[in-house]
Design a protein around this motif. Structure first.
Motif, mmCIF file in Angstrom:
data_model
loop_
_atom_site.group_PDB
_atom_site.id
_atom_site.type_symbol
_atom_site.label_atom_id
_atom_site.label_comp_id
_atom_site.label_asym_id
_atom_site.label_seq_id
_atom_site.Cartn_x
_atom_site.Cartn_y
_atom_site.Cartn_z
ATOM 1 N N CYS A 1 -67.707 -63.402 49.762
ATOM 2 C CA CYS A 1 -66.813 -63.858 48.694
ATOM 3 C C CYS A 1 -65.327 -63.746 49.025
ATOM 4 C CB CYS A 1 -67.120 -63.110 47.394
ATOM 5 S SG CYS A 1 -67.193 -61.326 47.551
ATOM 6 N N ALA A 2 -64.981 -63.250 50.214
ATOM 7 C CA ALA A 2 -63.557 -63.169 50.567
ATOM 8 C C ALA A 2 -63.397 -63.014 52.065
ATOM 9 C CB ALA A 2 -62.896 -61.995 49.838
ATOM 10 N N GLY B 1 -65.867 -67.825 46.749
ATOM 11 C CA GLY B 1 -65.453 -66.860 45.740
ATOM 12 C C GLY B 1 -66.351 -66.898 44.520
ATOM 13 N N ASN B 2 -66.386 -65.792 43.800
ATOM 14 C CA ASN B 2 -67.158 -65.752 42.552
ATOM 15 C C ASN B 2 -66.577 -66.724 41.536
ATOM 16 O OD1 ASN B 2 -68.647 -63.799 43.754
ATOM 17 N ND2 ASN B 2 -68.014 -62.135 42.406
ATOM 18 N N PHE C 1 -66.371 -57.357 45.322
ATOM 19 C CA PHE C 1 -65.564 -58.345 44.626
ATOM 20 C C PHE C 1 -65.509 -57.890 43.168
ATOM 21 C CE2 PHE C 1 -64.364 -62.248 42.590
ATOM 22 C CZ PHE C 1 -63.671 -62.982 43.544
ATOM 23 N N SER D 1 -61.870 -56.993 47.309
ATOM 24 C CA SER D 1 -61.184 -58.281 47.193
ATOM 25 C C SER D 1 -60.160 -58.314 46.055
ATOM 26 C CB SER D 1 -62.218 -59.391 46.969
ATOM 27 O OG SER D 1 -63.123 -59.449 48.040
ATOM 28 N N HIS E 1 -57.074 -60.402 46.685
ATOM 29 C CA HIS E 1 -57.427 -61.826 46.714
ATOM 30 C C HIS E 1 -57.548 -62.379 45.299
ATOM 31 C CE1 HIS E 1 -59.331 -65.554 47.863
ATOM 32 N NE2 HIS E 1 -60.440 -65.242 47.220
ATOM 33 N N ILE E 2 -58.078 -61.593 44.387
ATOM 34 C CA ILE E 2 -58.240 -62.038 42.996
ATOM 35 C C ILE E 2 -56.889 -62.111 42.292
ATOM 36 C CG2 ILE E 2 -59.243 -61.465 40.744
ATOM 37 C CD1 ILE E 2 -61.528 -60.079 42.302
ATOM 38 N N PHE F 1 -61.226 -69.651 40.503
ATOM 39 C CA PHE F 1 -62.492 -68.955 40.305
ATOM 40 C C PHE F 1 -63.304 -69.495 39.130
ATOM 41 C CE2 PHE F 1 -59.462 -65.882 42.161
ATOM 42 C CZ PHE F 1 -60.101 -65.653 43.371
#
Length: 391
Positions: free
Chosen positions: A156-157, A178-179, A294, A315, A318-319, A367
């Protein structure tokens, strides 16, 4: 395997294999993926028994099969049943979730003649000091088999890819997805009930919160230390905690709160079913974790327009992008300072509203559940096309 037999009325037959369907981030992503993907037929096989997402999946008309093996133990009867099941169902793709299912499900699928296997890695790092020895062993063994078993490896990252390539995973197999979140569910909205009314909290006092189970990885001690520093400076606030084990009957938690002398500022809610309703009551969400994959709670809070202060775990960076405050893990002073910076901005209404709007935009643009489903569909399509070309 005859690829032409794997479709049902124009839909691909996708089988997911996961260790359990209990409460967890990977389980939630799997549920959302199956629920929102209407182009394919999904079957979910879990190595263990009935749990939280079993009924939720069935309520979406998704077939769920439990092998009922004890947690942490394998049975030859269960593995043979899985083998026969895969031979019978003839899926277009077997999508496995997390290390143990990647290894077990991947090996059984290949033995059953299924070449279209995709692994799904949910950890962003594998630090020996923070990872069970058994998990680390399975991950290292999977790394050795990653050139043979999966056609793709989804994580996811980017930091998850780097960590696992460094562990020995085949770098050519990775696909970053990604989620995704249902933004019709997680969004700014009026709340059904208010914590402020229940506990008689003035609207002028900031309401901070954290959603997360009571576990060492969430590092509640770091959070409580940061809050204690703010309280000692006379900063007005309340901290609301939600999640499994975050209740007054957890003596260890209560003792920890008392140790930091913040019992007057902390409200324990325990497990909360309606997370969007909870998030929408907060002014600021905090994540104090020392280790994460994540962290869904950050994206869920931001989708509800709640700014976040978080440690740099998994992550998280990243989020958040540039929409929140990032703090080194286990740095209580820095965490306290970033919470104070957020609360100071909270006092300026225009700045805070701009911050909240940027949080919503960040999650919407990067996302959404639609984006996640599209990426998975592309991944499934691509390995099936490659298999047909080779045949």
């Amino acid at each position: 395997m005859n690829i032409k037999k794997c479709s049902i009325i124009g839909k691909k037959n996708i089988i997911h294999i996961i260790s359990s369907l209990g409460e967890g981030g990977a389980e939630g992503v799997l549920f959302r993926l199956c629920k929102h993907d209407t182009k394919n037929k999904h079957i979910v096989i879990t190595l263990t028994s009935e749990a939280k997402y079993s009924l939720m999946l069935r309520n979406e008309n998704i077939e769920v099969i439990h092998l009922n093996m004890p947690t942490g133990r394998l049975r030859l009867s269960g593995l043979f049943f899985l083998y026969r099941l895969l031979r019978k169902k003839k899926p277009c793709v077997v999508q496995t979730w997390m290390y143990h299912s990647d290894l077990i499900g991947g090996v059984i699928a290949r033995l059953a003649g299924i070449r279209n296997v995709i692994w799904n890695i949910r950890h962003s790092s594998l630090e020996p000091s923070k990872t069970k020895k058994s998990t680390l062993y399975v991950a290292k063994l999977s790394a050795q088999l990653s050139s043979w078993i999966p056609k793709k490896i989804i994580c996811c990252a980017e930091e998850a890819k780097v960590a696992h390539v460094n562990l020995g995973y085949d770098s050519s197999k990775f696909d970053i997805i990604g989620n995704g979140y249902d933004l019709s569910h997680f969004k700014p909205q009026l709340v059904k009930e208010t914590i402020r009314e229940t506990f008689n909290i003035s609207s002028s006092i900031p309401l901070l919160g954290m959603v997360g189970r009571y576990t060492p990885e969430k590092d509640q001690s770091n959070l409580f230390g940061a809050i204690s520093k703010l309280v000692s400076k006379g900063v007005p606030l309340y901290l609301v905690l939600a999640g499994h084990g975050m209740s007054s009957d957890n003596n260890e938690l209560v003792e920890l709160i008392d140790k930091f002398d913040i019992s007057e500022q902390v409200i324990l809610m325990g497990s909360v079913n309606d997370i969007p309703n909870f998030m929408n009551q907060l002014d600021l969400h905090i994540l104090s974790s020392s280790s994460e994959g994540f962290p869904n709670v950050l994206a869920e809070a931001m989708a509800c327009s709640i700014p976040c202060v978080t440690t740099d775990a998994g992550s998280a960076k990243h989020i958040l992008g540039d929409c929140g405050w990032i703090t080194p893990i286990k740095d209580t002073a820095a965490l306290s300072n970033n919470i104070l910076l957020a609360l100071q901005e909270f006092e300026h209404k225009n700045k805070w509203e701009t911050r909240k709007a940027s949080c919503v935009s960040r999650i919407r643009d990067n996302f959404s559940i639609e984006a996640m489903v599209d990426r998975y569909t592309i991944a499934w399509d691509s390995i099936e096309i490659n298999s047909e070309q080779k045949n």
